[in-house]
Write a protein that holds these residues in place. Structure first.
Motif, PDB file in Angstrom:
ATOM      1  N   VAL A 134       0.835  -1.208   0.000  1.00  0.00           N
ATOM      2  CA  VAL A 134       0.000   0.000   0.000  1.00  0.00           C
ATOM      3  C   VAL A 134       0.866   1.253   0.000  1.00  0.00           C
ATOM      4  CG1 VAL A 134      -1.713   1.310   1.306  1.00  0.00           C
ATOM      5  CG2 VAL A 134      -1.941  -1.164   1.083  1.00  0.00           C
ATOM      6  N   ILE A 135       1.886   1.260   0.850  1.00  0.00           N
ATOM      7  CA  ILE A 135       2.758   2.424   0.934  1.00  0.00           C
ATOM      8  C   ILE A 135       3.552   2.601  -0.361  1.00  0.00           C
ATOM      9  CG2 ILE A 135       4.780   3.374   2.103  1.00  0.00           C
ATOM     10  CD1 ILE A 135       3.724   2.261   4.689  1.00  0.00           C
ATOM     11  N   GLY A 136       4.060   1.511  -0.921  1.00  0.00           N
ATOM     12  CA  GLY A 136       4.849   1.619  -2.145  1.00  0.00           C
ATOM     13  C   GLY A 136       4.049   2.139  -3.319  1.00  0.00           C
ATOM     14  N   ILE A 137       2.871   1.563  -3.555  1.00  0.00           N
ATOM     15  CA  ILE A 137       2.052   1.990  -4.696  1.00  0.00           C
ATOM     16  C   ILE A 137       1.526   3.408  -4.474  1.00  0.00           C
ATOM     17  CG2 ILE A 137      -0.056   1.503  -5.976  1.00  0.00           C
ATOM     18  CD1 ILE A 137       0.405  -1.461  -5.399  1.00  0.00           C
ATOM     19  N   GLY A 138       1.046   3.705  -3.267  1.00  0.00           N
ATOM     20  CA  GLY A 138       0.539   5.049  -2.993  1.00  0.00           C
ATOM     21  C   GLY A 138       1.610   6.117  -3.114  1.00  0.00           C
ATOM     22  N   THR A 139       2.801   5.831  -2.602  1.00  0.00           N
ATOM     23  CA  THR A 139       3.895   6.797  -2.682  1.00  0.00           C
ATOM     24  C   THR A 139       4.315   7.037  -4.123  1.00  0.00           C
ATOM     25  OG1 THR A 139       4.680   6.131  -0.493  1.00  0.00           O
ATOM     26  CG2 THR A 139       6.226   7.322  -1.902  1.00  0.00           C
ATOM     27  N   ALA A 140       4.395   5.972  -4.917  1.00  0.00           N
ATOM     28  CA  ALA A 140       4.793   6.124  -6.320  1.00  0.00           C
ATOM     29  C   ALA A 140       3.785   6.964  -7.091  1.00  0.00           C
ATOM     30  CB  ALA A 140       4.957   4.750  -6.966  1.00  0.00           C
ATOM     31  N   THR A 261       7.058   5.526 -12.746  1.00  0.00           N
ATOM     32  CA  THR A 261       6.126   5.194 -11.664  1.00  0.00           C
ATOM     33  C   THR A 261       6.280   3.738 -11.231  1.00  0.00           C
ATOM     34  OG1 THR A 261       4.554   6.816 -12.541  1.00  0.00           O
ATOM     35  CG2 THR A 261       3.705   5.185 -10.992  1.00  0.00           C
ATOM     36  N   THR A 262       6.440   2.843 -12.202  1.00  0.00           N
ATOM     37  CA  THR A 262       6.600   1.427 -11.870  1.00  0.00           C
ATOM     38  C   THR A 262       7.853   1.187 -11.041  1.00  0.00           C
ATOM     39  OG1 THR A 262       5.478   0.844 -13.939  1.00  0.00           O
ATOM     40  CG2 THR A 262       6.737  -0.881 -12.832  1.00  0.00           C
ATOM     41  N   LEU A 263       8.955   1.763 -11.473  1.00  0.00           N
ATOM     42  CA  LEU A 263      10.194   1.597 -10.712  1.00  0.00           C
ATOM     43  C   LEU A 263      10.153   2.360  -9.388  1.00  0.00           C
ATOM     44  CD1 LEU A 263      12.782   1.883 -13.625  1.00  0.00           C
ATOM     45  CD2 LEU A 263      11.865  -0.183 -12.564  1.00  0.00           C
ATOM     46  N   GLY A 264       9.323   3.398  -9.316  1.00  0.00           N
ATOM     47  CA  GLY A 264       9.199   4.144  -8.066  1.00  0.00           C
ATOM     48  C   GLY A 264       8.529   3.352  -6.961  1.00  0.00           C
ATOM     49  N   VAL A 265       7.743   2.346  -7.322  1.00  0.00           N
ATOM     50  CA  VAL A 265       7.098   1.512  -6.301  1.00  0.00           C
ATOM     51  C   VAL A 265       8.151   0.773  -5.484  1.00  0.00           C
ATOM     52  CG1 VAL A 265       5.535  -0.431  -5.922  1.00  0.00           C
ATOM     53  CG2 VAL A 265       4.994   1.280  -7.660  1.00  0.00           C
ATOM     54  N   SER A 266       9.100   0.161  -6.169  1.00  0.00           N
ATOM     55  CA  SER A 266      10.144  -0.569  -5.443  1.00  0.00           C
ATOM     56  C   SER A 266      11.011   0.382  -4.623  1.00  0.00           C
ATOM     57  CB  SER A 266      11.011  -1.350  -6.426  1.00  0.00           C
ATOM     58  OG  SER A 266      11.615  -0.480  -7.371  1.00  0.00           O
ATOM     59  N   ALA A 267      11.288   1.577  -5.152  1.00  0.00           N
ATOM     60  CA  ALA A 267      12.084   2.543  -4.385  1.00  0.00           C
ATOM     61  C   ALA A 267      11.352   2.975  -3.117  1.00  0.00           C
ATOM     62  CB  ALA A 267      12.404   3.757  -5.255  1.00  0.00           C
TER      63      ALA A 267
END
Length: 338
Positions: A134-140, A261-267
């Motif tokens: 949730v945090i990863g997808i929302g933050t991205a 955005t996709t790579l931002g989820v993992s970051a």
């Protein structure tokens, strides 16, 4: 010599050939006699010679042709299913203690074992996986939105005279200011305070210090697109600037935005996990993957290997899908062939 004012179509030429006597016109007569120049009937039942593909269908084929895309989707789908269904079917809760079996390894009842505090590691790992997703997808998504607004506005208004240059300079200085701010110290300072209200505060808190580099890239791309003919034509026609940005600029940089955005989820997941591991991320009564790893015992590998493996699989799967998206959207890559 060809007459440049002759704009007759092929239908006019066909009508002229039908109404002209072949013997009176040797040119048309030779065309009628030559079997190679006669019109051939096209079989209506035959399919098109070349299949017409939409952009979405073309990108889908490129993406699904990549083995990395399938590997990433399978792993990511399994982890999402585990995060959703796991807490519903597992018999232990994240904070349910079993002190009798403390520091015992994986078993039929405790799949990942029990730590020194008597807490089931599998239950806490699954719960932490859900919160990290949730945090990863929302933050991205929030990071992309902030970078999109600042970057496109700065790149678009920069050419609008003195006031546009001032607005562009102000936004660039804002980006540079956030870049030099010690983000880690501020996250460590505000995270425990804000999470007394809700752990969802981690999303805007992480996004507030992650949008700057993306905004700079989007600004540079927008400055290039503003000089294109179709954007200038829309401006001269008096089209609203918001319409120009949403219809003419955003679609042309959408591929890069999707990849970032996709790579931002993992970051974002790694950022939240790191903060939680050092004690400044997710706080009680919630748990994340960083919280589970924080309770490791080097003498008991089962206390840190399973959650670390889940975290690694999650990040690797997202990166694999991001790389496959980049290859599908990049026309110069090898996977861009139909």
């Amino acid at each position: 010599m060809t007459n440049p004012n002759d704009i007759r179509s092929t239908d006019d030429a066909s009508a002229l050939r039908r109404s002209t006597d072949p013997e009176a016109n040797p040119v048309i007569g030779s065309a009628v006699d030559d079997p190679d120049l006669r019109d051939t009937e096209i079989d209506e039942s035959a399919g098109p010679a070349i299949e017409s593909l939409s952009r979405g269908e073309l990108l889908r084929r490129r993406f699904l042709r990549n083995p990395s895309a399938w590997a990433g989707m399978i792993i990511f789908g399994f982890l999402v299913l585990l995060a959703v269904v796991g807490p519903m079917v597992y018999q232990y809760e994240p904070f349910e203690r079993d002190l009798r079996n403390a520091r015992t390894g994986p078993s039929v009842y405790h799949w990942f074992g029990v730590n020194a505090n008597g807490l089931d590691i599998f239950a806490r790992t699954v719960q932490g996986l859900r919160i990290s997703l949730v945090i990863g997808i929302g933050t991205a998504l929030l990071t992309t939105f902030l970078a999109l607004v600042v970057g496109i506005v700065a790149g678009y208004v920069g050419h609008k005279g003195k006031w546009g240059a001032l607005a562009d300079g102000g936004l660039v200085n804002l980006i540079n200011l956030f870049l030099v701010i010690p983000s880690m110290l501020l996250l460590m300072l505000f995270s425990p305070v804000l999470q007394q209200a809700s752990w969802l505060w981690m999303i805007p808190l992480l996004a507030a210090f992650a949008w700057m580099l993306t905004a700079r890239v989007l600004r540079a791309m927008t400055q290039q697109l503003v000089r294109t003919e179709y954007v200038e034509a829309a401006r001269f026609m008096g089209v609203n600037p918001i319409v120009i940005m949403t219809r003419h600029i955003v679609p042309n940089i959408a591929s890069w935005i999707i990849i970032d955005t996709t790579l931002g989820v993992s970051a974002a997941i790694l950022g939240e996990t790191g903060l939680s591991f050092i004690g400044f991320g997710i706080q009680l009564p919630q748990v994340s993957l960083g919280t589970v790893l924080q309770e490791y015992n080097i003498a008991d590998p089962y206390t840190w290997i399973p959650p670390a493996a889940v975290l690694a699989a999650l990040v690797i799967s997202i990166n694999l899908m991001g790389e496959a998206l980049r290859d599908a959207l990049d026309p110069t890559s090898g996977s861009s062939r139909i």
